[in-house]
Design a protein around this motif. Structure first.
Motif, PDB file in Angstrom:
ATOM      1  N   SER A  14     -23.348  -8.312 -17.259  1.00 25.72           N
ATOM      2  CA  SER A  14     -22.874  -9.355 -16.354  1.00 25.72           C
ATOM      3  C   SER A  14     -21.428  -9.676 -16.683  1.00 25.72           C
ATOM      4  O   SER A  14     -21.013  -9.587 -17.835  1.00 25.72           O
ATOM      5  N   SER A  15     -20.679 -10.069 -15.682  1.00 27.98           N
ATOM      6  CA  SER A  15     -19.286 -10.457 -15.877  1.00 27.98           C
ATOM      7  C   SER A  15     -19.253 -11.925 -16.287  1.00 27.98           C
ATOM      8  O   SER A  15     -19.694 -12.796 -15.536  1.00 27.98           O
ATOM      9  N   VAL A  16     -18.775 -12.194 -17.490  1.00 27.76           N
ATOM     10  CA  VAL A  16     -18.720 -13.560 -18.006  1.00 27.76           C
ATOM     11  C   VAL A  16     -17.285 -13.900 -18.372  1.00 27.76           C
ATOM     12  O   VAL A  16     -16.473 -13.017 -18.662  1.00 27.76           O
ATOM     13  N   ALA A  17     -16.997 -15.182 -18.359  1.00 29.97           N
ATOM     14  CA  ALA A  17     -15.657 -15.645 -18.703  1.00 29.97           C
ATOM     15  C   ALA A  17     -15.442 -15.541 -20.208  1.00 29.97           C
ATOM     16  O   ALA A  17     -16.302 -15.922 -20.991  1.00 29.97           O
ATOM     17  N   ARG A  18     -14.290 -15.019 -20.591  1.00 31.58           N
ATOM     18  CA  ARG A  18     -13.925 -14.934 -21.999  1.00 31.58           C
ATOM     19  C   ARG A  18     -13.118 -16.179 -22.339  1.00 31.58           C
ATOM     20  O   ARG A  18     -12.100 -16.469 -21.727  1.00 31.58           O
ATOM     21  N   THR A  19     -13.601 -16.944 -23.308  1.00 35.13           N
ATOM     22  CA  THR A  19     -12.995 -18.230 -23.625  1.00 35.13           C
ATOM     23  C   THR A  19     -12.394 -18.223 -25.021  1.00 35.13           C
ATOM     24  O   THR A  19     -12.804 -17.454 -25.890  1.00 35.13           O
ATOM     25  N   ILE A  20     -11.432 -19.102 -25.201  1.00 30.35           N
ATOM     26  CA  ILE A  20     -10.761 -19.283 -26.486  1.00 30.35           C
ATOM     27  C   ILE A  20     -10.823 -20.767 -26.826  1.00 30.35           C
ATOM     28  O   ILE A  20     -10.480 -21.616 -26.005  1.00 30.35           O
ATOM     29  N   SER A  21     -11.273 -21.075 -28.020  1.00 30.56           N
ATOM     30  CA  SER A  21     -11.331 -22.462 -28.482  1.00 30.56           C
ATOM     31  C   SER A  21     -10.093 -22.771 -29.315  1.00 30.56           C
ATOM     32  O   SER A  21      -9.687 -21.957 -30.147  1.00 30.56           O
ATOM     33  N   ALA A  40      -9.663 -31.159 -28.366  1.00 26.09           N
ATOM     34  CA  ALA A  40     -10.115 -29.769 -28.424  1.00 26.09           C
ATOM     35  C   ALA A  40     -10.084 -29.196 -27.022  1.00 26.09           C
ATOM     36  O   ALA A  40     -10.321 -29.898 -26.037  1.00 26.09           O
ATOM     37  N   ALA A  41      -9.795 -27.909 -26.929  1.00 25.82           N
ATOM     38  CA  ALA A  41      -9.672 -27.254 -25.626  1.00 25.82           C
ATOM     39  C   ALA A  41     -10.451 -25.951 -25.621  1.00 25.82           C
ATOM     40  O   ALA A  41     -10.535 -25.257 -26.638  1.00 25.82           O
ATOM     41  N   THR A  42     -11.033 -25.653 -24.485  1.00 24.12           N
ATOM     42  CA  THR A  42     -11.676 -24.367 -24.234  1.00 24.12           C
ATOM     43  C   THR A  42     -10.913 -23.706 -23.090  1.00 24.12           C
ATOM     44  O   THR A  42     -10.943 -24.193 -21.963  1.00 24.12           O
TER      45      THR A  42
END
Length: 395
Positions: free
Chosen positions: A71-78, A303-305
């Protein structure tokens, strides 16, 4: 002749040949034969070693299996960082300064461009401006007189009462008087501009963040920052991002920001990615633009995602994930048709993002048909084993 008569008893019977003693010997023979038969039967039954018992068929456990889907999922950075004004505007004294007579704004107020934030005493400067205004009138009077004298002299030239050189002198006098008028006017304008700079004004529309001046305070150009403003109230999060994650960021990436101590989430957008890396921390700054909200306070921690893109990865339900001293893993049962022995058993995985699992297969592509134990069983399931049903996940 006397004869003794004696009855023949039982004790006499045994002595008689062919008498009743013959049945007792037959009894002994029968008993002996029975004992022999019992011994022989016992030997036949218990004496021989019993043949080895057949090894019971081992029942392989039945397990529920699941086939990893893609599945295509969002790649996130914390990341974490500090909140600040996107355009921080320090406001100080631009004129000669003086005593502050009145402060007109407080932190948290919205102001317009050019609005007065504080007033400085201008009594001396007002008198100077009045003096310059009077000098303009004096210069104008001199210029008027010089023009009149020049006009009369021109009328007398034709009669010979005044020479040509006198006309030139009076013309120069008139021009000098006119110039002095302009000088006086310029001096007055300069003083008026200086008086206007005594008031501390907002350089642009925005939000007042801090105030460092009080009425009665003497201020000058060296007094430092008296007010701090956020231009148009725009804020930002200066997120500290590792060097590796910084490569995947680009201007326009969406982000969700959560201030420390609260559960409110604010949506923002990366508007600038740092072109340099701090050699000490090996981190760069991603600046995330945020709209004004009273819950966002410059100087606070948040904090940010950040969504840095999307990727095609395998997904598994949580029931399929196991852990031991070596880390997280899944147990591969086999394929739908066949599965090499080397591909079965424990397979290590690593978590990617929330609600998805990135396994080591995503590096080289997921083999089609893998069947992964969903119940956490580590039984001796093999290529030919069947589960209690299969379900496609992440298709």
């Amino acid at each position: 002749m006397n004869y003794e008569t004696r009855a023949i008893g039982n004790e006499e019977v045994l002595s008689l040949p062919g008498g009743p003693g013959r049945p007792r010997w037959r009894l002994f023979a029968i008993v002996g034969a029975v004992i022999v038969l019992l011994l022989v039967g016992g030997y036949l039954i218990f004496g021989r070693s019993s043949p080895p018992a057949a090894k019971p068929t081992e029942q392989l456990p039945l397990v529920s299996v699941v086939i990893p889907g893609r599945s295509s999922v969002a790649r996130t950075i914390s990341a974490t960082g500090s909140l600040a004004a996107r355009r921080d505007m320090p406001v100080g004294v631009s004129g000669e300064g003086g005593i502050v007579t009145r402060v007109l704004v407080e932190p948290g107020q919205w102001v317009e461009k050019g609005q007065v934030l504080a007033r400085v005493d201008r009594s001396v400067q007002t008198q100077t401006a009045a003096s310059l205004a009077a000098q303009i009138k004096v210069a104008q009077a001199d210029a008027t007189l010089a023009q009149s004298q020049l006009d009369r002299a021109k009328q007398l030239v034709s009669r010979g009462f005044i020479s040509r050189s006198d006309i030139d002198t009076k013309t120069a006098t008139r021009d000098a008087a006119a110039a002095r008028v302009k000088v006086a006017e310029a001096q007055l304008s300069q003083q008026q501009a200086s008086n206007g700079r005594l008031d501390i004004r907002a350089p642009a529309a925005g939000l007042v963040l801090t105030r460092n001046v009080e009425a009665g305070q003497v201020v000058s150009a060296g007094s430092g920052v008296l007010f701090r403003m956020a231009e148009n109230g725009q804020l930002e999060l200066r997120a500290q991002v590792s060097e590796a994650d910084l490569r995947g960021l680009h201007v326009g990436s969406q982000a969700k920001v959560t201030p420390v101590g609260g559960s409110d989430v604010f949506t923002g957008e990366v508007w600038q990615v740092s072109p340099v890396i701090d050699p000490q921390t090996r981190q760069g700054i991603a600046r995330i633009a945020l709209s004004y909200n009273p819950l966002l306070r410059p100087g606070g921690f948040a904090a940010a995602t950040i969504v840095s893109g999307s990727t095609d990865v395998p997904q598994l339900p949580n029931a399929s994930i196991q852990s031991d001293e070596k880390g997280n893993y899944v147990y591969v049962v086999g394929r739908r048709q066949s599965c090499p022995a080397r591909d079965q058993g424990r397979r290590g995985i690593r978590f990617g993002c929330r609600d998805c699992v990135w396994t080591e297969w995503h590096r080289t592509g997921r083999p089609d048909g893998w069947r992964v134990s969903q119940s956490g069983s580590k039984g001796k399931a093999g290529a030919g084993d069947s589960g209690r049903g299969e379900q496609e996940v992440g298709r």
